[in-house]
Design an enzyme around this catalytic site. Structure first.
Site, mmCIF file in Angstrom:
data_model
loop_
_atom_site.group_PDB
_atom_site.id
_atom_site.type_symbol
_atom_site.label_atom_id
_atom_site.label_comp_id
_atom_site.label_asym_id
_atom_site.label_seq_id
_atom_site.Cartn_x
_atom_site.Cartn_y
_atom_site.Cartn_z
ATOM 1 N N HIS A 102 0.833 -1.205 0.000
ATOM 2 C CA HIS A 102 0.000 0.000 0.000
ATOM 3 C C HIS A 102 0.869 1.257 0.000
ATOM 4 O O HIS A 102 0.585 2.228 -0.716
ATOM 5 C CB HIS A 102 -0.910 -0.029 1.230
ATOM 6 C CG HIS A 102 -1.718 1.205 1.436
ATOM 7 N ND1 HIS A 102 -1.348 2.196 2.337
ATOM 8 C CD2 HIS A 102 -2.867 1.633 0.857
ATOM 9 C CE1 HIS A 102 -2.251 3.158 2.304
ATOM 10 N NE2 HIS A 102 -3.169 2.852 1.420
ATOM 11 N N GLU A 149 2.280 1.820 -3.432
ATOM 12 C CA GLU A 149 1.245 2.367 -4.328
ATOM 13 C C GLU A 149 1.144 3.880 -4.178
ATOM 14 O O GLU A 149 1.064 4.617 -5.170
ATOM 15 C CB GLU A 149 -0.094 1.707 -4.010
ATOM 16 C CG GLU A 149 -1.288 2.318 -4.718
ATOM 17 C CD GLU A 149 -2.443 2.619 -3.769
ATOM 18 O OE1 GLU A 149 -2.946 3.766 -3.786
ATOM 19 O OE2 GLU A 149 -2.841 1.709 -3.019
ATOM 20 N N HIS A 150 1.157 4.367 -2.921
ATOM 21 C CA HIS A 150 1.082 5.813 -2.679
ATOM 22 C C HIS A 150 2.272 6.545 -3.299
ATOM 23 O O HIS A 150 2.110 7.634 -3.862
ATOM 24 C CB HIS A 150 1.074 6.073 -1.170
ATOM 25 C CG HIS A 150 -0.297 6.107 -0.572
ATOM 26 N ND1 HIS A 150 -0.786 7.183 0.144
ATOM 27 C CD2 HIS A 150 -1.292 5.196 -0.592
ATOM 28 C CE1 HIS A 150 -2.022 6.916 0.538
ATOM 29 N NE2 HIS A 150 -2.351 5.718 0.110
ATOM 30 N N GLU A 200 -4.298 8.175 7.507
ATOM 31 C CA GLU A 200 -5.262 7.289 6.857
ATOM 32 C C GLU A 200 -5.572 6.081 7.752
ATOM 33 O O GLU A 200 -6.733 5.681 7.889
ATOM 34 C CB GLU A 200 -4.695 6.812 5.516
ATOM 35 C CG GLU A 200 -5.641 5.941 4.711
ATOM 36 C CD GLU A 200 -5.036 5.500 3.383
ATOM 37 O OE1 GLU A 200 -5.453 4.442 2.876
ATOM 38 O OE2 GLU A 200 -4.141 6.196 2.863
#
Length: 423
Positions: free
Chosen positions: A65, A68-69, A141
């Site tokens: 993740h 991906e960011h 997040e």
């Protein structure tokens, strides 16, 4: 290009495995001006322990993740997401348990968008400074999802169903785990998993497949491929972790999730089994079921619950979720209804009606290019042809569905998670 076709819905998919090992799938749709592209990497949140080139590697939870960011940030200081949006292109990315995907949808500037997409995915840029900055953003997040009752309910039911399986770990990781991520970790994972032979590109829209394939090839750079990646997962558990979990959060009405762990192996009949499970869930507790009508009339359910079957080589489970002021009673009645169907079998008319409904939903998906492309990518990661859902529909019988009911819907593999109001 290899062509596969579903004669039932008159759709074709053109498939090519390039010399570098990358899979390209093109689904022509000449009924729309929209174009959709999604580039997937077979690297998800559960891939935190692996061997490559003889080296055994452990990485912190949340790396897929995090990666991906960071992929959008470029060495020239630009952000590719901003570049695509400036072209009027709707772009995004996401990470799941088993893959990461980069995508965009547009009507104009498709090839400019493809230039940008294929450039940033093939050219990572990680520094100590930009990685540390991202840790703060992702930590926010994570805290946001910590306060999300729906997400906590989902994580709660996974905790019930699995003890050691990494599927139960939050895709984004934890604030503690992401603090251990460095540029070196990101480059190691990028160079290992973002090899072209571990990637699939799916494009849907009004294209001539052969011409589009040549355009894709032009934009590919030389990409080092490693020895075969050996993914290491904990031994599969034959039992569930716990039967019940409860949390107190700010909710206007309690929410619940019923989980059923599927301990059978993923085999060549997985599509057939998936269809059977969808039929069963609709028959047992779908909107037209006797059980749902009874619960609705008693005020136990105010709307149809969400139903889903998630699976891969490493996990498989059913999740039924909704709102109720008496979740325990919903759970009790659900289990009783399962035993009733096991004893008496399915009503043939209801079975046929639901079977047609499910088929109709599969067909309708082919009206939406984003749903088509995402479906083909997700299925290809599981080594499934998406058209199989249309073709396998024909062979689903009442007897087969009743067999799946007895094999999977067993009390020993069921659990209940509830999020209730704070006192």
């Amino acid at each position: 290009m290899k062509v596969i076709e579903s004669l039932n819905i008159k759709e074709k998919a053109y498939i090519e495995k390039l010399e570098n090992g990358m899979n390209v799938i093109i689904i022509p749709k000449n009924t729309t001006k929209k174009k959709y592209v999604i580039w997937g990497v077979n690297f998800g949140s559960i891939d935190n322990h692996f061997k490559v080139d003889g080296e055994e590697i452990y990485i912190p939870d949340g790396v897929a993740h995090f990666l991906e960011h960071k992929m959008f940030e470029q060495e020239n200081g630009k952000n590719s997401l901003d570049t695509l949006m400036a072209l009027g292109i709707d772009a995004n990315a996401y990470t799941t348990s088993d893959h990461t995907a980069y995508l965009f949808e547009c009507t104009d500037h498709f090839y400019e968008g493809l230039d940008e997409l294929m450039n940033y995915v093939q050219n990572p840029y990680f520094t100590n400074e930009n990685v540390e900055k991202e840790k703060g953003i992702i930590a926010q997040e994570i805290r946001m999802y910590d306060d999300d009752p729906g997400w906590q309910l989902y994580m709660g039911i996974l905790d019930c169903l699995y003890k050691n399986n990494p599927i139960k770990v939050d895709i984004a990781g934890t604030v503690e785990s992401i603090s251990k991520i460095t540029p070196e970790v990101l480059y190691k994972c990028y160079n290992t998993f973002y090899a072209l032979d571990n990637m699939t590109l799916v494009i849907c829209g009004d294209f001539e497949p052969e011409k589009l394939l040549e355009e894709v090839k032009k934009r590919l750079t030389k990409n080092k491929t490693y020895e075969k990646i050996e993914r290491i997962y904990p031994e599969k558990e034959k039992t569930i972790n716990k039967k019940y979990v409860e949390k107190n959060m700010n909710v206007s009405m309690p929410i619940f999730a019923i989980g059923i762990k599927d301990v059978s192996k993923m085999d060549s009949e997985i599509v057939k089994k998936h269809i059977a499970i969808e039929i069963l869930l609709n028959v047992i507790i779908g909107k037209s079921s006797d059980l749902y009508k009874k619960m609705y009339n008693q005020g136990l359910l105010l709307e149809e619950p969400n139903i889903d079957y998630e699976f891969s080589e490493e996990y498989a489970h059913i999740v039924i979720s909704g709102q109720s002021n008496d979740s325990e009673e919903v759970y009790k009645m659900f289990k009783e209804e399962i035993e009733n169907y096991k004893k008496n079998g399915l009503n043939i008319n209801h079975f046929e009606r639901i079977k047609k409904k499910i088929y109709g939903e599969y067909v309708v998906e082919y009206n939406n290019i984003s749903e088509i492309a995402r479906k083909f990518l997700t299925d290809s990661m599981k080594k499934i042809s998406s058209f199989d859902y249309i073709e396998q529909y024909k062979v689903i019988t009442k007897e087969y569905v009743e067999q799946v009911l007895k094999e999977i819907f067993n009390n020993e593999y069921m659990a209940l998670a509830i999020v209730k109001e704070k006192d």
